[in-house]
Design a protein around this motif. Structure first.
Motif, PDB file in Angstrom:
ATOM      1  N   MET A 153       0.781  -1.425  -0.061  1.00 40.22           N
ATOM      2  CA  MET A 153      -0.016  -0.131   0.183  1.00 40.22           C
ATOM      3  C   MET A 153       0.796   1.394  -0.010  1.00 40.22           C
ATOM      4  O   MET A 153       0.404   1.722  -0.335  1.00 40.22           O
ATOM      5  N   ILE A 154       1.834   1.170   0.805  1.00 41.76           N
ATOM      6  CA  ILE A 154       2.462   2.477   1.041  1.00 41.76           C
ATOM      7  C   ILE A 154       3.216   2.785  -0.885  1.00 41.76           C
ATOM      8  O   ILE A 154       3.369   3.518  -0.960  1.00 41.76           O
ATOM      9  N   CYS A 155       3.440   1.693  -1.333  1.00 38.84           N
ATOM     10  CA  CYS A 155       4.684   1.155  -3.186  1.00 38.84           C
ATOM     11  C   CYS A 155       3.281   2.385  -3.571  1.00 38.84           C
ATOM     12  O   CYS A 155       3.747   2.930  -4.508  1.00 38.84           O
ATOM     13  N   GLU A 156       2.510   1.582  -3.106  1.00 38.10           N
ATOM     14  CA  GLU A 156       1.279   2.139  -4.713  1.00 38.10           C
ATOM     15  C   GLU A 156       1.098   3.855  -4.262  1.00 38.10           C
ATOM     16  O   GLU A 156       0.812   3.754  -5.258  1.00 38.10           O
ATOM     17  N   SER A 157       1.209   3.982  -2.694  1.00 36.90           N
ATOM     18  CA  SER A 157       0.691   5.627  -2.609  1.00 36.90           C
ATOM     19  C   SER A 157       1.708   6.273  -3.097  1.00 36.90           C
ATOM     20  O   SER A 157       1.555   7.038  -3.582  1.00 36.90           O
ATOM     21  N   HIS A 158       3.083   5.865  -3.032  1.00 39.79           N
ATOM     22  CA  HIS A 158       4.367   6.971  -3.934  1.00 39.79           C
ATOM     23  C   HIS A 158       3.602   6.579  -4.435  1.00 39.79           C
ATOM     24  O   HIS A 158       4.577   7.858  -5.704  1.00 39.79           O
ATOM     25  N   TRP A 159       3.818   5.508  -6.369  1.00 37.13           N
ATOM     26  CA  TRP A 159       3.938   6.269  -7.290  1.00 37.13           C
ATOM     27  C   TRP A 159       2.592   6.652  -7.526  1.00 37.13           C
ATOM     28  O   TRP A 159       2.306   6.987  -8.840  1.00 37.13           O
ATOM     29  N   ARG A 160       1.718   6.368  -6.637  1.00 32.21           N
ATOM     30  CA  ARG A 160      -0.006   7.139  -7.100  1.00 32.21           C
ATOM     31  C   ARG A 160       0.650   9.184  -7.142  1.00 32.21           C
ATOM     32  O   ARG A 160       0.643   9.741  -8.126  1.00 32.21           O
ATOM     33  N   LYS A 161       1.232   8.956  -6.038  1.00 34.52           N
ATOM     34  CA  LYS A 161       1.658  10.441  -5.758  1.00 34.52           C
ATOM     35  C   LYS A 161       2.598  10.683  -7.264  1.00 34.52           C
ATOM     36  O   LYS A 161       2.360  12.342  -7.781  1.00 34.52           O
TER      37      LYS A 161
END
Length: 274
Positions: A1-9
């Motif tokens: 989830m943290i990785c997905e949030s990073h790429w979304r930003k």
């Protein structure tokens, strides 16, 4: 989830106009744009300025506070102790709301602790083992019936990280599982090549059928091969969107592109030799 949030930003705030950016552009955005926002956030977390706002911390803390305050105002039945047996010391409850809660909280547990101040939501620490929440302000209402919630003496250690992760390990020795993986990779390539060869021969056969102009053959191909034709169309649409920066890239969980989830688009002709 943290990785997905990073790429979304990264994609939505800085690269929303570039679906396939060049490597030099990506590095420039990471160094000059994205890193500065992380530096500012790190300074706010490590520098005490007398007051820390929840908006300056992780985004889940604001949602956690709203959920906690909402559960404080809900009524609780008098027979809840016999039904769900909430345990503040271990911070567990058998009610369905606790099991499905994102923060592992419920109104039964919140009713058994004193009203927490605002600083609780800024400082409380979340754990992977019971008790899932620890903070000095998390005190039971009736201190005689329950022991105080134990407080941590140091930061909890991640049980998934071994103690000797920094030590130099012995040279890696190939195992039977590694050899089996290599054999399965060779089998996969052989099976994939066989399917490609079959499609190529069938395509040549379809080209030969075109001269007879038999409508029944065309109807049979469209009827029996409809699922495969939809898969081909979805893969080609995904590839066309990836090669054109002006088109919107399909979302990962788009229902129309679900069949093409594992299809890797080929690069553009201009980028194949770079």
């Amino acid at each position: 989830m943290i990785c997905e949030s990073h790429w979304r930003k990264l994609k939505q705030e800085y690269l929303h106009e570039y679906h396939a950016p060049r490597l030099d552009l990506l590095v420039w955005v990471l160094v000059t744009k994205l890193c500065h926002s992380y530096y500012d956030k790190l300074i706010k977390l490590t520098t005490y300025l007398g007051r820390t706002r929840i908006a300056e911390l992780a985004s889940w803390r604001g949602t956690f506070r709203s959920s906690w305050r909402e559960l404080e105002n809900r009524g609780v039945s008098d027979r809840v102790d016999d039904t769900y047996r909430p345990d503040v010391k271990r911070w567990v409850c058998s009610c369905p709301a606790f099991l499905t809660s994102r923060f592992l909280i419920c109104k039964h547990l919140i009713r058994l602790v004193k009203v927490v101040p605002t600083r609780f939501f800024r400082e409380v620490q979340r754990q992977r083992t019971v008790p899932f929440w620890r903070h000095p302000d998390l005190m039971p209402v009736d201190d005689e019936d329950q022991d105080p919630v134990p407080q941590p003496q140091q930061l909890p250690r991640d049980p998934e990280v071994p103690d000797d992760e920094d030590e130099i390990s012995e040279p890696y020795v190939e195992t039977a599982a590694d050899r089996a993986f290599e054999e399965s990779a060779a089998t996969f390539e052989a099976e994939f090549d066989a399917e490609i060869e079959r499609l190529e021969r069938f395509t040549e056969g379809l080209k030969y059928q075109r001269q007879f102009r038999d409508r029944r053959m065309l109807d049979m191909v469209q009827k029996k091969g409809s699922s495969f034709l939809r898969l081909a169309q979805a893969c080609l649409s995904k590839e066309a969107a990836a090669q054109d920066n002006r088109r919107e890239m399909p979302r990962t969980w788009d229902a129309q592109m679900a069949d093409a989830m594992y299809y890797r688009p080929r690069p553009r002709d201009a980028d194949r030799n770079t």
